[in-house]
Design a protein around this motif. Structure first.
Motif, PDB file in Angstrom:
ATOM      1  N   SER A  72       1.114  -1.211  -0.329  1.00 41.19           N
ATOM      2  CA  SER A  72      -0.060  -0.157  -0.253  1.00 41.19           C
ATOM      3  C   SER A  72       0.562   1.045   0.225  1.00 41.19           C
ATOM      4  O   SER A  72       1.711   1.145   1.151  1.00 41.19           O
ATOM      5  CB  SER A  72      -0.532   0.235   1.166  1.00 41.19           C
ATOM      6  OG  SER A  72      -1.898   0.939   1.121  1.00 41.19           O
ATOM      7  N   THR A  86      -3.497  -1.687  -2.203  1.00 45.81           N
ATOM      8  CA  THR A  86      -4.504  -1.689   0.165  1.00 45.81           C
ATOM      9  C   THR A  86      -3.876  -2.631   0.741  1.00 45.81           C
ATOM     10  O   THR A  86      -4.637  -2.464   2.062  1.00 45.81           O
ATOM     11  CB  THR A  86      -6.130  -1.475   0.039  1.00 45.81           C
ATOM     12  OG1 THR A  86      -6.588  -2.865  -0.362  1.00 45.81           O
ATOM     13  CG2 THR A  86      -7.079  -0.583  -0.632  1.00 45.81           C
ATOM     14  N   SER A  88      -3.198  -6.904   2.317  1.00 45.06           N
ATOM     15  CA  SER A  88      -4.287  -7.503   3.100  1.00 45.06           C
ATOM     16  C   SER A  88      -5.212  -7.069   3.811  1.00 45.06           C
ATOM     17  O   SER A  88      -4.767  -6.182   4.626  1.00 45.06           O
ATOM     18  CB  SER A  88      -4.034  -8.828   3.005  1.00 45.06           C
ATOM     19  OG  SER A  88      -2.769  -8.684   3.652  1.00 45.06           O
ATOM     20  N   LYS A  89      -5.809  -7.711   4.079  1.00 44.87           N
ATOM     21  CA  LYS A  89      -7.141  -7.276   4.920  1.00 44.87           C
ATOM     22  C   LYS A  89      -6.345  -8.392   6.685  1.00 44.87           C
ATOM     23  O   LYS A  89      -5.128  -9.156   6.632  1.00 44.87           O
ATOM     24  CB  LYS A  89      -8.617  -8.293   5.157  1.00 44.87           C
ATOM     25  CG  LYS A  89      -9.422  -7.230   4.362  1.00 44.87           C
ATOM     26  CD  LYS A  89     -10.573  -7.466   4.380  1.00 44.87           C
ATOM     27  CE  LYS A  89     -11.196  -6.716   3.911  1.00 44.87           C
ATOM     28  NZ  LYS A  89     -13.275  -7.135   4.085  1.00 44.87           N
ATOM     29  N   ASN A  93      -6.175  -4.442  11.126  1.00 42.22           N
ATOM     30  CA  ASN A  93      -6.772  -3.549  10.116  1.00 42.22           C
ATOM     31  C   ASN A  93      -6.073  -2.309   9.996  1.00 42.22           C
ATOM     32  O   ASN A  93      -6.280  -0.787   9.818  1.00 42.22           O
ATOM     33  CB  ASN A  93      -8.152  -2.532  10.501  1.00 42.22           C
ATOM     34  CG  ASN A  93      -9.321  -3.512  10.720  1.00 42.22           C
ATOM     35  OD1 ASN A  93      -9.364  -3.704  10.434  1.00 42.22           O
ATOM     36  ND2 ASN A  93      -9.915  -3.020  12.123  1.00 42.22           N
ATOM     37  N   LEU A  96      -5.795   1.088   7.367  1.00 34.77           N
ATOM     38  CA  LEU A  96      -7.548   1.222   8.030  1.00 34.77           C
ATOM     39  C   LEU A  96      -7.501   2.489   8.910  1.00 34.77           C
ATOM     40  O   LEU A  96      -7.720   3.823   8.867  1.00 34.77           O
ATOM     41  CB  LEU A  96      -8.911   0.635   8.037  1.00 34.77           C
ATOM     42  CG  LEU A  96      -9.451  -0.182   7.303  1.00 34.77           C
ATOM     43  CD1 LEU A  96     -10.680  -0.909   7.626  1.00 34.77           C
ATOM     44  CD2 LEU A  96      -9.469   0.942   6.292  1.00 34.77           C
ATOM     45  N   ASP A 120      -7.543  -5.894  -1.344  1.00 35.36           N
ATOM     46  CA  ASP A 120      -8.328  -6.133  -0.393  1.00 35.36           C
ATOM     47  C   ASP A 120      -9.024  -5.186   0.537  1.00 35.36           C
ATOM     48  O   ASP A 120      -9.871  -5.981   1.057  1.00 35.36           O
ATOM     49  CB  ASP A 120      -7.498  -7.363   0.905  1.00 35.36           C
ATOM     50  CG  ASP A 120      -8.198  -8.784   1.254  1.00 35.36           C
ATOM     51  OD1 ASP A 120      -9.688  -8.867   1.162  1.00 35.36           O
ATOM     52  OD2 ASP A 120      -7.721  -8.935   1.995  1.00 35.36           O
ATOM     53  N   TYR A 121      -8.827  -4.282   0.983  1.00 34.19           N
ATOM     54  CA  TYR A 121      -8.913  -3.448   1.362  1.00 34.19           C
ATOM     55  C   TYR A 121      -9.725  -2.261   1.063  1.00 34.19           C
ATOM     56  O   TYR A 121     -11.107  -1.685   1.506  1.00 34.19           O
ATOM     57  CB  TYR A 121      -8.410  -2.826   2.461  1.00 34.19           C
ATOM     58  CG  TYR A 121      -8.001  -3.426   3.660  1.00 34.19           C
ATOM     59  CD1 TYR A 121      -9.441  -3.151   5.169  1.00 34.19           C
ATOM     60  CD2 TYR A 121      -6.495  -3.233   4.879  1.00 34.19           C
ATOM     61  CE1 TYR A 121      -8.471  -3.574   6.273  1.00 34.19           C
ATOM     62  CE2 TYR A 121      -6.447  -4.195   5.600  1.00 34.19           C
ATOM     63  CZ  TYR A 121      -7.763  -4.456   5.973  1.00 34.19           C
ATOM     64  OH  TYR A 121      -7.373  -4.233   8.064  1.00 34.19           O
ATOM     65  N   SER A 124     -13.303  -2.276   1.825  1.00 39.14           N
ATOM     66  CA  SER A 124     -14.469  -1.926   3.211  1.00 39.14           C
ATOM     67  C   SER A 124     -13.816  -0.937   2.782  1.00 39.14           C
ATOM     68  O   SER A 124     -14.751  -0.038   3.865  1.00 39.14           O
ATOM     69  CB  SER A 124     -12.862  -2.502   4.166  1.00 39.14           C
ATOM     70  OG  SER A 124     -13.297  -3.826   3.515  1.00 39.14           O
TER      71      SER A 124
END
Length: 530
Positions: A72, A86, A88-89, A93, A96, A120-121, A124
């Motif tokens: 990211s 972004t 991976s989750k 978090n 984020l 992945d994010y 979201s």
């Protein structure tokens, strides 16, 4: 002045003083400077300096927990933000929390390709009420669609599953954007957009490939998806940053063969700095003064494809001999800020600095400048690392590239200029660890080469090939024996511990013997003349 009027005037003055003190406190807390007269000798931050165009590139450290991996990168200019991929989750978090900690609510999203460690994010972020996404830029999905068929599901199910998952990410992310009426743009070659003062130009997308859509040895489909990454250059003034996503050798060769202008001052090493990417010739064409990589940790499921080779060590060891490299695994979060044609570097850990003297080109004044670099390697000084409008002062270290040298392409092909200023020409020449053949007029040879009754094969980068190679889907073997290196072999030959039937044209007779187990897992061994 009447008493009542005087009291009102005094109150206004007091209110004005309070406002000035309040503004000064805010500026000081923000690190923007001080109001004149409040701190003797403190620099005055002018409106011009505060509004000067800038580009800030931040490689976010995703940490080394067992649940997070990927990439990211955040680009900022004129108060606008572009989150490029972004990660991976994960349970923390991470991405984020980073954005919210910095108070970033308004941003655009850029998805280089649809692997989970890059997108992945995204859904979201699009659905989170905290964020206001201005625009969504996504990799071109068109090359994937033809492989979602019953034939691929039955016969090449791993490729089918990979493409299906890829499209599932694409559909869920774009659907979330459409529901919020967020503009969606496909990153196709020639597309241009802006982030603040920064211009973004898409140089390449997978549809530009002029040959085989699928790699016959890419049984998982992962390499195909990586090569579907968008290649974008971000430019501010005379400084630029190149993001190639996860492209691998084959796409790097496509870009070189097409003569795309890859030059950039800052390069994100492709595919997390892995051995599948970052050819010497490709990095030379970019000619960066700074490189960085985003590390994929041991929890990454893609590691199963590469096993221990997933470590970036081999790539970094090769490139660290010539380029200034930082990586978030070692250096934490990394930031490059470009302003006034000057690149400022910072990182969380494992850095050193060198103070050099520079001379202003306009008035001749000498001052000092601090350069930050990785403490695990020497500093390679380049003029582009100096403040804009300056040059090295007498007594400072010499620039490592005082004059132009290296590969140059014109309408007739590729030529190579040495550090002494001469052009290589006429016969076999060695550059680094590779052999090239140059014509009398100084252009490198590519493809099949016949010399003195012998046949050689020069890759699209002009490198003489040895060992097993697959050319236009057929197997050939080129000698590794001293004195005959690179010669194409024919007839029944003992190679290693086995005998191999090679036809008169050099191709392996697959009716008599199965294809060799030569571990062709990257395009280093695959070529096309079409």
């Amino acid at each position: 002045m009447k008493a009542g009027t005087k009291d009102k005037f005094t109150a206004v003055l007091k209110t004005g003083k309070k406002i000035m003190c309040f503004v000064a406190a805010i500026l000081s807390a923000a690190g923007l400077g001080h109001l004149p007269g409040r701190v003797p000798g403190a620099p005055l931050i002018t409106a011009e300096a505060a509004s000067a165009p800038y580009m800030k590139i931040t490689c976010i450290d995703l940490g080394d927990s067992s649940s997070v991996y990927g990439e990211s990168v955040l680009l900022e200019s004129a108060g606008q933000f572009l989150l490029m991929d972004t990660g991976s989750k994960d349970s923390n978090n991470t991405v984020l929390r980073y954005l919210k900690k910095r108070g970033i609510r308004n941003l655009s999203l850029y998805i280089s390709h649809f692997h989970e460690d890059h997108c992945d994010y995204a859904e979201s972020i699009l659905k989170d009420s905290y964020f206001h996404v201005r625009h969504l830029y996504v990799a071109n999905p068109d090359p994937v669609r033809p492989y979602i068929t019953s034939w691929y599901k039955s016969h090449r199910h791993k490729i089918y599953d990979s493409c299906k998952k890829y499209l599932a990410f694409y559909n869920s992310i774009t659907s979330a954007a459409y529901k919020k009426k967020i503009p969606v743009t496909a990153l196709r070659k020639g597309k241009r957009f802006t982030i603040g003062s920064v211009r973004a130009d898409v140089l390449w997308d997978h549809n530009n490939r002029g040959f085989g859509k699928f790699d016959p040895y890419d049984v998982t489909g992962i390499g195909f998806q990586n090569n579907n990454s968008a290649v974008t250059k971000f430019t501010l003034g005379s400084r630029s940053f190149l993001n190639c996503g996860d492209i691998e050798f084959s796409t790097e060769r496509d870009l070189l063969a097409a003569g795309v202008n890859l030059s950039a001052d800052i390069l994100k090493l492709s595919h997390h700095g892995m051995w599948t990417s970052n050819l010497d010739a490709f990095v030379k064409a970019v000619n960066p003064c700074y490189c960085f990589y985003t590390y994929k940790n041991k929890s990454d499921p893609e590691r199963r494809r590469f096993a221990s080779a997933a470590d970036t060590a081999s790539t970094l060891k090769r490139l660290a001999k010539r380029y200034n490299i930082l990586g978030n695994r070692y250096n934490g979060t990394i930031t490059y800020k470009v302003q006034y044609n000057t690149i400022y570097v910072s990182a969380q850990r494992h850095i050193k600095s060198k103070t050099i003297k520079v001379k202003n080109r306009s008035d001749g004044k000498i001052r000092t400048h601090r350069i930050v670099y990785n403490d695990a390697q020497p500093l390679f000084l380049d003029n582009r690392m100096l403040p804009g409008g300056t040059k090295l002062a007498a007594g400072s270290a010499e620039n490592r590239t005082p004059g132009y040298s290296g590969w140059k392409k014109d309408s007739n092909g590729w030529r190579y200029r040495t550090a002494k200023g001469t052009w290589l020409a006429g016969g076999w020449k060695t550059i680094g660890d590779d052999y090239y053949y140059f014509t009398k007029s100084g252009y490198r040879y590519e493809g099949w080469l016949k010399l003195n009754g012998k046949k050689y094969f020069m890759s699209r980068l002009g490198v003489r090939q040895t060992g097993w190679q697959m050319i236009d889907g057929k197997f050939y073997y080129f000698s590794t024996y001293p004195g005959k290196v690179g010669e194409m072999l024919t007839g029944m030959r003992r190679i290693g511990d086995s005998w191999w039937p090679l036809r008169g044209d050099g191709t392996l007779d697959l009716s008599k013997k199965k294809a060799p187990n030569i571990n062709i897992t990257t395009s280093e061994h695959r070529h096309t003349t079409k």
